[in-house]
Design an enzyme around this catalytic site. Sequence first.
Site, PDB file in Angstrom:
ATOM      1  CG  HIS A 142     -11.071  21.025  52.885  1.00 32.34           C
ATOM      2  ND1 HIS A 142     -11.899  20.013  52.465  1.00 32.34           N
ATOM      3  CD2 HIS A 142     -11.888  22.022  53.315  1.00 32.34           C
ATOM      4  CE1 HIS A 142     -13.159  20.381  52.636  1.00 32.34           C
ATOM      5  NE2 HIS A 142     -13.176  21.597  53.147  1.00 32.34           N
ATOM      6  CG  ASN A 173      -8.631  14.648  49.604  1.00 31.10           C
ATOM      7  OD1 ASN A 173      -8.181  15.307  50.526  1.00 31.10           O
ATOM      8  ND2 ASN A 173      -9.911  14.669  49.276  1.00 31.10           N
TER       9      ASN A 173
END
Length: 312
Positions: A142, A173
């Site tokens: 994201h 991440n």
Amino acid sequence: MQRFWSSRWLAPATSLGLGLGLGAALTGRRLQPGPEEGAAAGGLLARLPVLPGAAAASLPAGGELAKYGLPGLSQLRSRESYVLCYDPRGRSALWVVERLSAAGLSGAPERAACAFREDDSVHEYHRATNADYRGSGFDRGHLAAAANHRWSQKAMGDTFYLSNVAPQNPHLNQNAWNNLEKYCRSLTKYNKNVYVCTGPLFLPRMEADGKMYVKYQVIGKSHVAVPTHFFKVLILEKPGGEIELRSYVMPNCPVDEKLPLERFLVPIESIERASGLLFVPNILKRTSNLKAITADGTGDCLSLQRSHRSLQ
């Protein structure tokens, strides 16, 4: 442990501007709105104090050269929880801006009800698919984080469009980058508003022949570009009216999550030069009370004003 990035990689030769703001100059409205988007006055776009674009190009709205349409313009998307500028060549966003507040972090949306999905407001030639990521070894990272928008199910769901996603190393991440996202959320306790701009970087590095090259992997049939680095710029509105600027760069590779986030602070000018984006001139149009936090914890507004004035 040494930093993973080198200042020589943040060179002015790399530019990802791609004519930011050009579409607004030509039409005065958003381009190619998605089927779920509201009017131009709705969504987050109408509430943002600044956008990280360069000055809009001055071109006529019509004329002979545009009689068959122009082949490409900057593509803005305004959704409930963020605004992004899409890069159809890289199949991801050039930048994503979101506003964080303490109230917006509370709520009970069901993340399990959210699913990554194609952005059907993007032409099928230029959009990423879930199949592109399958077996690639990269997470669907994201840019505007889902956990930043717990105030409504739709706001969280909108963060799962693949236009708000970039291929990200799983270790990064899930660890160091996640720590940076958590830090951004923690800042809502002490600031009136926290504006976060996130995006990819494709930075050059010197090869064995002594020349600088920009090299990056692509994944899937859509050839989704894998960034070499990611940036995150924080614009903090203090209760007393002061604006504080913090800018970070992390490499798209495993990073020791125990490293303090201050190790990844970089001068905002480095991100502006490398990305083709401009932050400081836009902020200074709204305030002269700006402080940029550097790696040693100090802030300097005067040098920012001078460096950008010299470019005008």
